[in-house]
Design a protein around this motif. Structure first.
Motif, PDB file in Angstrom:
ATOM      1  N   ILE A   1      -2.798  18.473 -28.418  1.00 15.02           N
ATOM      2  CA  ILE A   1      -1.781  19.126 -28.036  1.00 15.02           C
ATOM      3  C   ILE A   1      -0.247  19.017 -28.796  1.00 15.02           C
ATOM      4  O   ILE A   1       0.716  20.104 -29.364  1.00 15.02           O
ATOM      5  CB  ILE A   1      -1.590  18.300 -27.025  1.00 15.02           C
ATOM      6  CG1 ILE A   1      -2.670  18.766 -25.684  1.00 15.02           C
ATOM      7  CG2 ILE A   1       0.147  18.714 -25.801  1.00 15.02           C
ATOM      8  CD1 ILE A   1      -2.232  18.112 -24.244  1.00 15.02           C
ATOM      9  N   THR A   2      -0.445  17.977 -29.223  1.00 19.34           N
ATOM     10  CA  THR A   2       0.911  17.744 -30.029  1.00 19.34           C
ATOM     11  C   THR A   2       1.025  18.456 -31.210  1.00 19.34           C
ATOM     12  O   THR A   2       2.240  19.219 -31.846  1.00 19.34           O
ATOM     13  CB  THR A   2       0.427  15.682 -30.974  1.00 19.34           C
ATOM     14  OG1 THR A   2       0.495  14.683 -29.962  1.00 19.34           O
ATOM     15  CG2 THR A   2       2.123  15.435 -31.904  1.00 19.34           C
ATOM     16  N   THR A   3       0.101  18.568 -32.060  1.00 24.75           N
ATOM     17  CA  THR A   3       0.142  19.888 -33.156  1.00 24.75           C
ATOM     18  C   THR A   3       0.848  20.829 -32.603  1.00 24.75           C
ATOM     19  O   THR A   3       1.359  22.210 -33.249  1.00 24.75           O
ATOM     20  CB  THR A   3      -1.308  20.182 -33.524  1.00 24.75           C
ATOM     21  OG1 THR A   3      -2.187  18.569 -34.084  1.00 24.75           O
ATOM     22  CG2 THR A   3      -1.281  21.369 -34.745  1.00 24.75           C
ATOM     23  N   TYR A   4      -0.104  21.963 -31.922  1.00 28.77           N
ATOM     24  CA  TYR A   4       0.540  23.127 -30.865  1.00 28.77           C
ATOM     25  C   TYR A   4       1.915  23.034 -30.579  1.00 28.77           C
ATOM     26  O   TYR A   4       2.127  24.158 -31.150  1.00 28.77           O
ATOM     27  CB  TYR A   4      -0.898  23.892 -29.921  1.00 28.77           C
ATOM     28  CG  TYR A   4      -2.048  23.649 -30.495  1.00 28.77           C
ATOM     29  CD1 TYR A   4      -1.984  24.222 -31.331  1.00 28.77           C
ATOM     30  CD2 TYR A   4      -2.950  23.369 -29.897  1.00 28.77           C
ATOM     31  CE1 TYR A   4      -3.594  24.741 -31.626  1.00 28.77           C
ATOM     32  CE2 TYR A   4      -4.132  23.810 -29.819  1.00 28.77           C
ATOM     33  CZ  TYR A   4      -4.223  23.880 -31.377  1.00 28.77           C
ATOM     34  OH  TYR A   4      -5.555  24.082 -31.415  1.00 28.77           O
ATOM     35  N   GLU A   5       1.571  21.791 -29.850  1.00 24.34           N
ATOM     36  CA  GLU A   5       3.842  22.332 -29.072  1.00 24.34           C
ATOM     37  C   GLU A   5       4.758  21.804 -30.446  1.00 24.34           C
ATOM     38  O   GLU A   5       5.823  22.695 -30.744  1.00 24.34           O
ATOM     39  CB  GLU A   5       3.710  20.806 -28.645  1.00 24.34           C
ATOM     40  CG  GLU A   5       3.328  21.127 -27.061  1.00 24.34           C
ATOM     41  CD  GLU A   5       3.488  20.356 -26.198  1.00 24.34           C
ATOM     42  OE1 GLU A   5       3.723  18.901 -26.639  1.00 24.34           O
ATOM     43  OE2 GLU A   5       2.968  19.881 -24.376  1.00 24.34           O
ATOM     44  N   LYS A   6       4.257  21.023 -31.189  1.00 24.56           N
ATOM     45  CA  LYS A   6       5.221  21.037 -32.961  1.00 24.56           C
ATOM     46  C   LYS A   6       4.982  22.627 -33.095  1.00 24.56           C
ATOM     47  O   LYS A   6       6.269  22.893 -34.102  1.00 24.56           O
ATOM     48  CB  LYS A   6       4.223  19.739 -33.988  1.00 24.56           C
ATOM     49  CG  LYS A   6       5.298  19.350 -34.905  1.00 24.56           C
ATOM     50  CD  LYS A   6       4.745  18.668 -35.829  1.00 24.56           C
ATOM     51  CE  LYS A   6       5.898  18.301 -36.783  1.00 24.56           C
ATOM     52  NZ  LYS A   6       5.814  17.330 -37.981  1.00 24.56           N
ATOM     53  N   ALA A   7       4.178  23.260 -33.535  1.00 21.95           N
ATOM     54  CA  ALA A   7       4.572  24.313 -34.284  1.00 21.95           C
ATOM     55  C   ALA A   7       4.943  25.451 -33.551  1.00 21.95           C
ATOM     56  O   ALA A   7       5.779  25.793 -34.166  1.00 21.95           O
ATOM     57  CB  ALA A   7       2.761  24.866 -34.250  1.00 21.95           C
ATOM     58  N   MET A   8       5.611  25.003 -32.432  1.00 19.68           N
ATOM     59  CA  MET A   8       6.126  26.631 -30.988  1.00 19.68           C
ATOM     60  C   MET A   8       7.472  25.461 -31.805  1.00 19.68           C
ATOM     61  O   MET A   8       8.261  26.824 -30.979  1.00 19.68           O
ATOM     62  CB  MET A   8       5.296  26.478 -30.611  1.00 19.68           C
ATOM     63  CG  MET A   8       4.086  27.483 -29.586  1.00 19.68           C
ATOM     64  SD  MET A   8       2.705  26.474 -28.373  1.00 19.68           S
ATOM     65  CE  MET A   8       4.201  27.419 -27.147  1.00 19.68           C
ATOM     66  N   ILE A   9       7.562  25.159 -31.716  1.00 17.88           N
ATOM     67  CA  ILE A   9       8.946  23.952 -31.821  1.00 17.88           C
ATOM     68  C   ILE A   9       9.587  24.496 -33.356  1.00 17.88           C
ATOM     69  O   ILE A   9      10.446  24.673 -33.619  1.00 17.88           O
ATOM     70  CB  ILE A   9       9.644  22.620 -31.514  1.00 17.88           C
ATOM     71  CG1 ILE A   9       9.264  22.605 -30.076  1.00 17.88           C
ATOM     72  CG2 ILE A   9      10.295  22.375 -32.325  1.00 17.88           C
ATOM     73  CD1 ILE A   9       8.632  20.428 -29.616  1.00 17.88           C
ATOM     74  N   ILE A  10       8.665  24.656 -34.492  1.00 10.82           N
ATOM     75  CA  ILE A  10       9.131  24.656 -35.581  1.00 10.82           C
ATOM     76  C   ILE A  10       9.489  26.067 -36.197  1.00 10.82           C
ATOM     77  O   ILE A  10      10.182  26.432 -36.719  1.00 10.82           O
ATOM     78  CB  ILE A  10       8.390  23.898 -36.857  1.00 10.82           C
ATOM     79  CG1 ILE A  10       8.303  22.832 -37.217  1.00 10.82           C
ATOM     80  CG2 ILE A  10       8.411  24.693 -38.190  1.00 10.82           C
ATOM     81  CD1 ILE A  10       7.196  22.216 -37.755  1.00 10.82           C
ATOM     82  N   LYS A  11       8.381  26.877 -35.278  1.00  7.61           N
ATOM     83  CA  LYS A  11       8.230  28.251 -35.529  1.00  7.61           C
ATOM     84  C   LYS A  11       8.220  29.037 -33.756  1.00  7.61           C
ATOM     85  O   LYS A  11       6.832  29.233 -33.542  1.00  7.61           O
ATOM     86  CB  LYS A  11       6.583  28.426 -35.989  1.00  7.61           C
ATOM     87  CG  LYS A  11       7.389  30.284 -36.972  1.00  7.61           C
ATOM     88  CD  LYS A  11       6.272  30.441 -38.105  1.00  7.61           C
ATOM     89  CE  LYS A  11       6.338  31.924 -38.365  1.00  7.61           C
ATOM     90  NZ  LYS A  11       5.138  32.079 -39.420  1.00  7.61           N
ATOM     91  N   PRO A  12       8.940  29.502 -32.887  1.00 10.27           N
ATOM     92  CA  PRO A  12       9.254  29.405 -32.144  1.00 10.27           C
ATOM     93  C   PRO A  12       8.650  31.350 -32.240  1.00 10.27           C
ATOM     94  O   PRO A  12       8.071  31.619 -30.063  1.00 10.27           O
ATOM     95  CB  PRO A  12      11.124  29.822 -31.309  1.00 10.27           C
ATOM     96  CG  PRO A  12      11.085  28.963 -32.506  1.00 10.27           C
ATOM     97  CD  PRO A  12      10.801  29.180 -34.148  1.00 10.27           C
ATOM     98  N   ALA A  13       8.106  31.904 -32.891  1.00 10.05           N
ATOM     99  CA  ALA A  13       7.644  33.013 -32.596  1.00 10.05           C
ATOM    100  C   ALA A  13       6.132  33.078 -32.368  1.00 10.05           C
ATOM    101  O   ALA A  13       4.704  33.680 -32.219  1.00 10.05           O
ATOM    102  CB  ALA A  13       8.020  33.727 -33.932  1.00 10.05           C
ATOM    103  N   MET A  14       5.012  31.445 -33.224  1.00  2.00           N
ATOM    104  CA  MET A  14       3.714  31.016 -32.608  1.00  2.00           C
ATOM    105  C   MET A  14       3.165  31.172 -31.186  1.00  2.00           C
ATOM    106  O   MET A  14       4.138  30.688 -30.619  1.00  2.00           O
ATOM    107  CB  MET A  14       3.605  29.948 -33.709  1.00  2.00           C
ATOM    108  CG  MET A  14       4.412  29.830 -35.124  1.00  2.00           C
ATOM    109  SD  MET A  14       3.451  28.483 -36.199  1.00  2.00           S
ATOM    110  CE  MET A  14       1.222  29.324 -36.238  1.00  2.00           C
ATOM    111  N   ASN A  15       2.470  31.566 -31.085  1.00  3.48           N
ATOM    112  CA  ASN A  15       2.148  30.763 -29.260  1.00  3.48           C
ATOM    113  C   ASN A  15       0.453  30.290 -29.456  1.00  3.48           C
ATOM    114  O   ASN A  15       0.099  32.001 -29.356  1.00  3.48           O
ATOM    115  CB  ASN A  15       2.019  32.228 -28.512  1.00  3.48           C
ATOM    116  CG  ASN A  15       2.234  32.949 -27.013  1.00  3.48           C
ATOM    117  OD1 ASN A  15       1.328  31.491 -26.368  1.00  3.48           O
ATOM    118  ND2 ASN A  15       2.729  33.674 -26.683  1.00  3.48           N
TER     119      ASN A  15
END
Length: 589
Positions: free
Chosen positions: A137-151
């Motif tokens: 969860i931490t991994t996916y949420e961090k990626a979406m914060i860094i790059k909002p286009a990621m889903n």
């Protein structure tokens, strides 16, 4: 030379494939020492194959050779820049109960997202594979914060579901579908595992609240569509209708969704709301075909709910006055003829009416539809030979169509009514493999009835009487049919026709709302014919009666339970299990 290289390459691939399968088989069977040798060889010959390397690590761990696994991982990390390997190294430390080193490596894997958020795909997946869900969860949420286009909402939804956090799961599904509307049906299926037909279910309430909040925050019809879908699952068809009207008012291109909702409500016998929706269609639709179709369905509901036949007939005549008697009203014309014959008991008028319809310039399919109804009305009058002519014409003109198969079944059924069991049986054998499952099932049931009873005596007297009772039921003469079935039950007791007569009579008692009598019949089948083919039918009929008509959920459960434990091959098994669980109050998620 090229051919030699190609053959050598294919032989090498084949060898590796066989060794890979062998290694997997060893692991599957718990022969980890043999699996270790196999994976060591595979990795030695293909050191860049990450799959072999990871299986080698897992095998060392299964053998509790954690130091060897650690050495391999450290060496691989130095050789290859692959952040997800820190997840594996961390997990190896966790197996050693060195949680500080484990967390250090987990954090290091996640820190690589600062460099490149695309690493989240592999890092998150590795965390999931090791059931390290919080870290995933931490991994996916961090990626979406860094790059909002990621889903990563789909991955998060799955994890939240596994953790039992339903609200976060629904939120993530909605976040995913907002950006990927083509996956709408997939997400509906996923969410349907967590909701029930009970509007007071906690999960249903959570999803409803989230969708209402979405509707207030942003004008996206997607949320109205999903809310309508939720209401349909709950059988709240009026509320679903309100959402569908809101959608149509903003996007008035098509009424198909509202039509579909009307059919859903009608098929679920929610006739009042179905009437409201079809009435709306008659008033709103610009297309005459949609208007006529809605009027047609309103009349089908009226035939089930209205007792004043004059009102129904006046409605038919008003519609013919308004729309005419042309091709586009052919279904309405067939329905009117059926009404005349089976409700007003005026078969001659119905026959004359349909023969006029046949004079119209109809397509083969339209002509077949008229002839099928005309044949039924002739059977009603016991004009069997004339009916067979029309059914045979349909078969000849519409070969291999569903209507043709239905006509063949009508030929078999008509032959059965008139006592020609041999010809009926020959037609039914062909229909057993019909592309229409409903026709195939009906054909099989009738064929079993004939084959099970045709040898009882040389005159086939009992079967002929039963066929006559069946015809009376078709002619809407339930009292006469019940009386004739009584005669069979008195005079042919102990013969194979007895359970069929009891079941048929039970169903007729149900149509007359004589539920106690129906219960007695079904109980007799269970008591005296428990090993025969109608036993599961009797149990299911009893269960439905107790559940829906007699409001005795305990007895309903007992009868559903009999099917679950004793008739696993029954066509009722799936429905019986579902209804039993609902009545028991199980959470079907």
């Amino acid at each position: 030379m090229r051919l030699f290289i190609l053959c050598f390459f294919l032989a090498t691939v084949s060898m590796f494939s066989q060794e890979d399968l062998l290694a997997k088989e060893y692991s599957k069977n718990g022969e980890f020492q043999k699996a270790l040798v196999a994976y060591q060889e595979l990795y030695k010959n293909s050191s860049n194959n990450n799959a072999y390397f990871l299986e080698l690590i897992k095998t060392h761990q299964q053998l509790e050779q954690l130091d060897q696994a650690e050495a391999l991982l450290v060496n691989q990390i130095e050789r290859v820049k692959y952040p997800a390997l820190y997840v594996e190294l961390g997990y190896n430390f966790q197996l050693k109960n060195d949680l500080e080193s484990a967390n250090s490596n987990y954090n290091k894997a996640i820190s690589f997202l600062d460099e490149n958020p695309n690493y989240a795909y592999s890092v998150g997946k590795f965390f999931e594979n090791r059931s390290l869900l919080d870290q995933a969860i931490t991994t996916y949420e961090k990626a979406m914060i860094i790059k909002p286009a990621m889903n990563f909402n789909l991955q998060l939804s799955r994890i939240y579901g596994e953790q039992g956090d339903v609200e976060k799961m629904f939120n993530s599904y909605l976040g995913f579908i907002d950006a990927n509307t083509s996956y709408l049906n997939t997400i509906k299926r996923a969410m349907s595992d967590f909701i029930t037909d009970d509007s007071e279910n906690d999960n249903n309430i959570i999803l409803k609240r989230l969708l209402l909040k979405k509707i207030q925050q942003e004008p996206n019809l997607l949320w109205n569509e999903l809310l309508s879908w939720l209401f349909i699952q709950q059988k709240d068809y009026n509320k679903a209708f309100a959402q569908e009207k809101a959608i149509f008012n903003r996007q008035p291109e098509s009424l198909e969704r509202i039509e579909e909702l009307a059919f859903t409500a009608m098929n679920d016998q929610a006739y009042e709301v179905a009437k409201s929706i079809f009435t709306y269609l008659t008033e709103t639709a610009q297309n005459p075909d949609v208007q006529i179709g809605a009027h047609y369905n309103l009349l089908q509901i009226a035939l089930k709910t209205e007792t004043d036949l004059k009102i129904i007939e006046d409605t038919y005549l008003e519609l013919f006055e308004r729309f005419g008697k042309f091709n586009q009203t052919i279904n309405l014309q067939v329905s009117y003829a059926h009404f005349l014959a089976f409700y007003k008991h005026e078969p001659k008028a119905a026959t004359t009416f349909l023969k006029e319809s046949l004079k119209l310039p109809l397509s083969d399919l339209e002509e077949g539809t008229v002839k099928l109804e005309l044949g039924d009305i002739l059977v009603l009058q016991e004009k069997f030979n004339e009916a067979l002519i029309y059914f045979t014409q349909i078969q000849r003109n519409l070969k291999n169509s569903t209507l043709s198969q239905e006509a063949r079944f009508k030929v078999a059924q008509t032959s059965y009514y008139k006592g020609d069991f041999k010809w009926a049986e020959s037609q039914l054998k062909i229909l057993k493999s019909s592309t229409s499952q409903l026709i195939a099932n009906d054909a099989l049931d009738l064929m079993l009835l004939i084959t099970d009873n045709k040898f009882e005596d040389s005159t086939q007297a009992a079967l002929k009487l039963y066929a006559k009772a069946d015809l009376m039921a078709f002619q809407n003469k339930p009292n006469e049919a019940i009386a004739l079935l009584n005669s069979i039950l008195e005079n042919y007791k102990g013969q194979s026709i007895e359970d069929q007569a009891l079941y048929k009579q039970g169903k007729l008692f149900e149509t007359k709302k004589q539920y106690d009598k129906a219960v007695i019949n079904y109980q007799k089948i269970i008591a005296n014919f428990k090993d025969d083919i109608l036993a599961d039918d009797a149990y299911f009929a009893l269960a439905e009666l107790f559940e829906n008509q007699l409001q005795d959920s305990q007895k309903a459960k007992e009868n559903y339970e009999q099917i679950i434990f004793n008739y696993q091959d029954s066509i009722y098994f799936v429905d019986a299990r579902k209804r039993f669980r609902v009545l028991r109050g199980d959470n079907l998620n």
